[in-house]
Design a protein around this motif. Structure first.
Motif, PDB file in Angstrom:
ATOM      1  N   GLY A   1       0.807  -1.207   0.000  1.00  0.00           N
ATOM      2  CA  GLY A   1       0.000   0.000   0.000  1.00  0.00           C
ATOM      3  C   GLY A   1       0.842   1.260   0.000  1.00  0.00           C
ATOM      4  N   ALA A   2       1.930   1.231   0.771  1.00  0.00           N
ATOM      5  CA  ALA A   2       2.831   2.388   0.799  1.00  0.00           C
ATOM      6  C   ALA A   2       3.474   2.603  -0.566  1.00  0.00           C
ATOM      7  CB  ALA A   2       3.902   2.184   1.869  1.00  0.00           C
ATOM      8  N   MET A   3       3.791   1.512  -1.268  1.00  0.00           N
ATOM      9  CA  MET A   3       4.347   1.618  -2.619  1.00  0.00           C
ATOM     10  C   MET A   3       3.351   2.284  -3.551  1.00  0.00           C
ATOM     11  SD  MET A   3       6.796   0.969  -4.805  1.00  0.00           S
ATOM     12  CE  MET A   3       7.164   0.496  -6.503  1.00  0.00           C
ATOM     13  N   ALA A   4       2.083   1.892  -3.461  1.00  0.00           N
ATOM     14  CA  ALA A   4       1.052   2.493  -4.308  1.00  0.00           C
ATOM     15  C   ALA A   4       0.955   3.995  -4.063  1.00  0.00           C
ATOM     16  CB  ALA A   4      -0.294   1.824  -4.037  1.00  0.00           C
ATOM     17  N   LEU A   5       0.959   4.385  -2.798  1.00  0.00           N
ATOM     18  CA  LEU A   5       0.889   5.808  -2.479  1.00  0.00           C
ATOM     19  C   LEU A   5       2.154   6.521  -2.922  1.00  0.00           C
ATOM     20  CD1 LEU A   5      -0.672   5.511   1.089  1.00  0.00           C
ATOM     21  CD2 LEU A   5      -1.842   6.137  -1.035  1.00  0.00           C
ATOM     22  N   HIS A   6       3.295   5.836  -2.797  1.00  0.00           N
ATOM     23  CA  HIS A   6       4.587   6.424  -3.155  1.00  0.00           C
ATOM     24  C   HIS A   6       4.626   6.793  -4.638  1.00  0.00           C
ATOM     25  CE1 HIS A   6       8.942   7.022  -3.274  1.00  0.00           C
ATOM     26  NE2 HIS A   6       8.997   6.175  -4.287  1.00  0.00           N
ATOM     27  N   VAL A   7       4.029   5.954  -5.482  1.00  0.00           N
ATOM     28  CA  VAL A   7       4.042   6.224  -6.916  1.00  0.00           C
ATOM     29  C   VAL A   7       2.803   6.962  -7.386  1.00  0.00           C
ATOM     30  CG1 VAL A   7       5.520   4.236  -7.381  1.00  0.00           C
ATOM     31  CG2 VAL A   7       3.044   3.960  -7.483  1.00  0.00           C
ATOM     32  N   GLY A   8       1.963   7.389  -6.465  1.00  0.00           N
ATOM     33  CA  GLY A   8       0.826   8.230  -6.820  1.00  0.00           C
ATOM     34  C   GLY A   8      -0.422   7.498  -7.265  1.00  0.00           C
ATOM     35  N   HIS A   9      -0.509   6.186  -7.019  1.00  0.00           N
ATOM     36  CA  HIS A   9      -1.716   5.456  -7.367  1.00  0.00           C
ATOM     37  C   HIS A   9      -2.760   5.604  -6.265  1.00  0.00           C
ATOM     38  CE1 HIS A   9       0.335   2.459 -10.350  1.00  0.00           C
ATOM     39  NE2 HIS A   9       0.341   3.704 -10.764  1.00  0.00           N
ATOM     40  N   ARG A  10      -4.011   5.794  -6.653  1.00  0.00           N
ATOM     41  CA  ARG A  10      -5.094   5.846  -5.672  1.00  0.00           C
ATOM     42  C   ARG A  10      -5.446   4.431  -5.238  1.00  0.00           C
ATOM     43  NH1 ARG A  10     -10.857   6.010  -4.930  1.00  0.00           N
ATOM     44  NH2 ARG A  10     -11.250   5.107  -6.982  1.00  0.00           N
ATOM     45  N   ILE A  11      -5.562   4.223  -3.942  1.00  0.00           N
ATOM     46  CA  ILE A  11      -5.964   2.918  -3.423  1.00  0.00           C
ATOM     47  C   ILE A  11      -7.481   2.890  -3.304  1.00  0.00           C
ATOM     48  CG2 ILE A  11      -5.797   1.304  -1.501  1.00  0.00           C
ATOM     49  CD1 ILE A  11      -3.034   2.377  -0.919  1.00  0.00           C
ATOM     50  N   ILE A  12      -8.093   1.999  -4.070  1.00  0.00           N
ATOM     51  CA  ILE A  12      -9.553   1.888  -4.027  1.00  0.00           C
ATOM     52  C   ILE A  12     -10.005   1.308  -2.699  1.00  0.00           C
ATOM     53  CG2 ILE A  12     -11.548   0.778  -5.100  1.00  0.00           C
ATOM     54  CD1 ILE A  12      -9.983   0.711  -7.707  1.00  0.00           C
ATOM     55  N   GLY A  13      -9.274   0.323  -2.200  1.00  0.00           N
ATOM     56  CA  GLY A  13      -9.659  -0.295  -0.941  1.00  0.00           C
ATOM     57  C   GLY A  13      -8.855  -1.548  -0.671  1.00  0.00           C
ATOM     58  N   VAL A  14      -9.194  -2.195   0.428  1.00  0.00           N
ATOM     59  CA  VAL A  14      -8.525  -3.422   0.894  1.00  0.00           C
ATOM     60  C   VAL A  14      -9.519  -4.570   0.841  1.00  0.00           C
ATOM     61  CG1 VAL A  14      -7.529  -4.567   2.929  1.00  0.00           C
ATOM     62  CG2 VAL A  14      -6.902  -2.195   2.377  1.00  0.00           C
ATOM     63  N   VAL A  15      -9.046  -5.735   0.389  1.00  0.00           N
ATOM     64  CA  VAL A  15      -9.836  -6.962   0.445  1.00  0.00           C
ATOM     65  C   VAL A  15      -9.185  -7.897   1.447  1.00  0.00           C
ATOM     66  CG1 VAL A  15     -10.635  -8.994  -0.805  1.00  0.00           C
ATOM     67  CG2 VAL A  15     -10.651  -6.757  -1.926  1.00  0.00           C
ATOM     68  N   GLU A  16      -9.962  -8.295   2.446  1.00  0.00           N
ATOM     69  CA  GLU A  16      -9.480  -9.263   3.436  1.00  0.00           C
ATOM     70  C   GLU A  16      -9.919 -10.643   2.966  1.00  0.00           C
ATOM     71  OE1 GLU A  16      -9.425  -8.820   8.066  1.00  0.00           O
ATOM     72  OE2 GLU A  16     -11.208  -9.993   7.523  1.00  0.00           O
ATOM     73  N   ASN A  17      -8.976 -11.429   2.480  1.00  0.00           N
ATOM     74  CA  ASN A  17      -9.275 -12.772   1.993  1.00  0.00           C
ATOM     75  C   ASN A  17      -9.047 -13.789   3.111  1.00  0.00           C
ATOM     76  OD1 ASN A  17     -10.102 -14.499  -0.095  1.00  0.00           O
ATOM     77  ND2 ASN A  17      -7.986 -15.048  -0.577  1.00  0.00           N
ATOM     78  N   MET A  18      -9.711 -14.949   3.010  1.00  0.00           N
ATOM     79  CA  MET A  18      -9.620 -15.985   4.057  1.00  0.00           C
ATOM     80  C   MET A  18     -10.010 -15.396   5.418  1.00  0.00           C
ATOM     81  SD  MET A  18      -5.981 -17.698   2.958  1.00  0.00           S
ATOM     82  CE  MET A  18      -5.426 -17.665   1.250  1.00  0.00           C
ATOM     83  N   ALA A  19     -11.013 -14.537   5.397  1.00  0.00           N
ATOM     84  CA  ALA A  19     -11.385 -13.797   6.606  1.00  0.00           C
ATOM     85  C   ALA A  19     -11.955 -14.711   7.687  1.00  0.00           C
ATOM     86  CB  ALA A  19     -12.397 -12.709   6.257  1.00  0.00           C
ATOM     87  N   TYR A  20     -12.632 -15.767   7.261  1.00  0.00           N
ATOM     88  CA  TYR A  20     -13.232 -16.693   8.226  1.00  0.00           C
ATOM     89  C   TYR A  20     -13.615 -17.966   7.493  1.00  0.00           C
ATOM     90  CZ  TYR A  20     -17.499 -14.889   6.068  1.00  0.00           C
ATOM     91  OH  TYR A  20     -18.459 -14.506   5.152  1.00  0.00           O
ATOM     92  N   SER A  21     -13.963 -18.985   8.252  1.00  0.00           N
ATOM     93  CA  SER A  21     -14.554 -20.199   7.688  1.00  0.00           C
ATOM     94  C   SER A  21     -15.845 -20.482   8.442  1.00  0.00           C
ATOM     95  CB  SER A  21     -13.591 -21.385   7.805  1.00  0.00           C
ATOM     96  OG  SER A  21     -13.299 -21.662   9.160  1.00  0.00           O
ATOM     97  N   VAL A  22     -16.700 -21.279   7.847  1.00  0.00           N
ATOM     98  CA  VAL A  22     -17.987 -21.597   8.466  1.00  0.00           C
ATOM     99  C   VAL A  22     -17.959 -23.050   8.916  1.00  0.00           C
ATOM    100  CG1 VAL A  22     -20.480 -21.736   8.137  1.00  0.00           C
ATOM    101  CG2 VAL A  22     -19.173 -19.909   7.028  1.00  0.00           C
ATOM    102  N   CYS A  23     -18.222 -23.270  10.189  1.00  0.00           N
ATOM    103  CA  CYS A  23     -18.217 -24.619  10.754  1.00  0.00           C
ATOM    104  C   CYS A  23     -19.285 -25.473  10.058  1.00  0.00           C
ATOM    105  CB  CYS A  23     -18.492 -24.559  12.254  1.00  0.00           C
ATOM    106  SG  CYS A  23     -18.628 -26.183  13.045  1.00  0.00           S
ATOM    107  N   SER A  24     -18.880 -26.645   9.559  1.00  0.00           N
ATOM    108  CA  SER A  24     -19.819 -27.499   8.832  1.00  0.00           C
ATOM    109  C   SER A  24     -20.861 -28.134   9.749  1.00  0.00           C
ATOM    110  CB  SER A  24     -19.042 -28.602   8.098  1.00  0.00           C
ATOM    111  OG  SER A  24     -18.274 -29.371   9.017  1.00  0.00           O
ATOM    112  N   HIS A  25     -20.606 -28.146  11.056  1.00  0.00           N
ATOM    113  CA  HIS A  25     -21.536 -28.787  11.999  1.00  0.00           C
ATOM    114  C   HIS A  25     -22.494 -27.786  12.624  1.00  0.00           C
ATOM    115  CE1 HIS A  25     -19.233 -32.465  11.609  1.00  0.00           C
ATOM    116  NE2 HIS A  25     -18.125 -31.820  11.944  1.00  0.00           N
TER     117      HIS A  25
END
Length: 361
Positions: free
Chosen positions: A265-289
């Motif tokens: 993210g700091a690299m993106a800001l350093h080169v002047g790119h706008r950060i649209i947002g953050v995606v949190e992947n593998m945020a949780y799992s759902v218990c099958s039981h």
């Protein structure tokens, strides 16, 4: 504030009036941060040359200087065709030709193409999965979408989308493979039998340039770039070629992963790119039981990263893979169907990105 003209004037003693004059390309100035490519004669000693250039730029007020060196011979204009990409991938040498000057309608600001680079601080966080599914979601919303697999060492997009065919060449132009309404180009199309790509940084940049200048993209609304993890040469090349690009940062909820992602993210800001947002992947799992959420990688990393980068948390995607069967038409091991819960999350993310485009117009 520095200007491009000041930078060129500062390095003029090395670019004019000498037999072994340098050539300066890809000059980008943001505030007091300077990046550029230096083409030098064969045999030139880079270390003292770099020190002298940095000193000259510092006298003009530059605080951060990034210089990439390339030999003049490798950068000299030479006719090239789409086969150059395959030839370089197969070990025939670096792709010759285009350098910084790209003849690609895709990059013309008047065409209104919106570029979104998807980045991460480290590998293994699902960045490519997010890129692929977001591209498909935008196509499902009726947008004309291209996807560049710019992770040249770790290309995975063709396999993730279930693409088995190779691009065709028509009138000396490479036709990208289209699947799920997305036009795709990847290093994987030019490598035989999953061979390793053993290249230095400048060759990566040349391949990325070929992805723009030698591909028949047609008319597009969006181009997504799956960047390599980290903050290396490809990220800088994307900035130089597409200064108007925006970025999405992908992380897991683990605190360490989010800390490392902050560098991207700091690299993106350093080169002047706008950060649209953050995606949190593998945020949780759902218990099958019991159906309750479980958090195998901890909680909160995506939200903290979004706060650090002063942007929004676009989505929290659960851990899991699509329940797709190889016998299905258009099978893909990684693309979620639109009518699944995760597929709906990607459609919602696409809607937020489309809304942000409308608000900026």
């Amino acid at each position: 504030m520095l200007t491009r003209e000041q930078v060129l004037e500062a390095v003029r003693p090395w670019t004019e009036g000498k037999r072994n004059a340098l050539q300066i390309r890809d000059v980008v100035v943001k505030g007091r941060q300077v990046s550029m490519t230096v083409l030098h004669p064969a045999g030139a000693e880079q270390a003292p040359l770099e020190a002298a250039l940095r000193e000259a730029l510092a006298r003009e007020g530059a605080e951060t200087v990034h210089i990439r060196f390339r030999p003049l011979e490798a950068a000299a204009p030479k006719a090239s065709g789409p086969q150059s990409a395959a030839g370089a991938a197969a070990g025939a040498g670096p792709v010759k030709g285009h350098g910084a000057g790209l003849n690609s309608p895709l990059l013309e600001p008047a065409n209104g193409v919106r570029f979104i680079a998807v980045a991460s601080g480290k590998g293994g966080v699902g960045k490519s999965t997010v890129t692929v599914n977001l591209a498909v979601a935008l196509a499902r919303r009726g947008k004309r979408v291209g996807l560049i697999d710019a992770d040249i060492y770790g290309f995975s997009v063709p396999d993730m989308m279930g693409i088995e065919e190779r691009p065709e060449v028509v009138n000396d132009r490479v036709i990208p493979i289209e699947k799920f309404g997305v036009k795709v180009i990847s290093m994987g199309f030019f490598v035989e039998d999953n061979s390793p790509v053993v290249w230095r940084g400048p060759m990566l940049g040349k391949m990325l340039r070929n992805f723009f200048s030698e591909i028949e993209w047609g008319e597009l609304d969006y181009v997504l770039l799956d960047l390599p993890p980290g903050t290396g040469d490809i990220a800088l090349d994307v900035h130089q070629m597409i200064p108007q690009s925006e970025e999405i940062i992908v992380t897991t909820p683990h605190a360490t992963a989010a800390f490392v992602a902050a560098r991207a993210g700091a690299m993106a800001l350093h080169v002047g790119h706008r950060i649209i947002g953050v995606v949190e992947n593998m945020a949780y799992s759902v218990c099958s039981h019991c159906g309750e959420r479980e958090y195998p990688f901890g909680r909160g990393g995506g939200g903290r990263l979004a706060e650090t980068l002063h942007t929004e948390l676009l989505a929290q995607i659960p851990l899991g893979s699509p329940d797709n069967h190889p016998a299905e038409p258009d099978f893909s091991p990684s693309v979620f169907k639109a009518d699944t819960p995760v597929g709906a999350m990607y459609l919602e993310m696409a809607d937020r990105i489309l809304a942000s485009a409308d608000s900026n117009n």
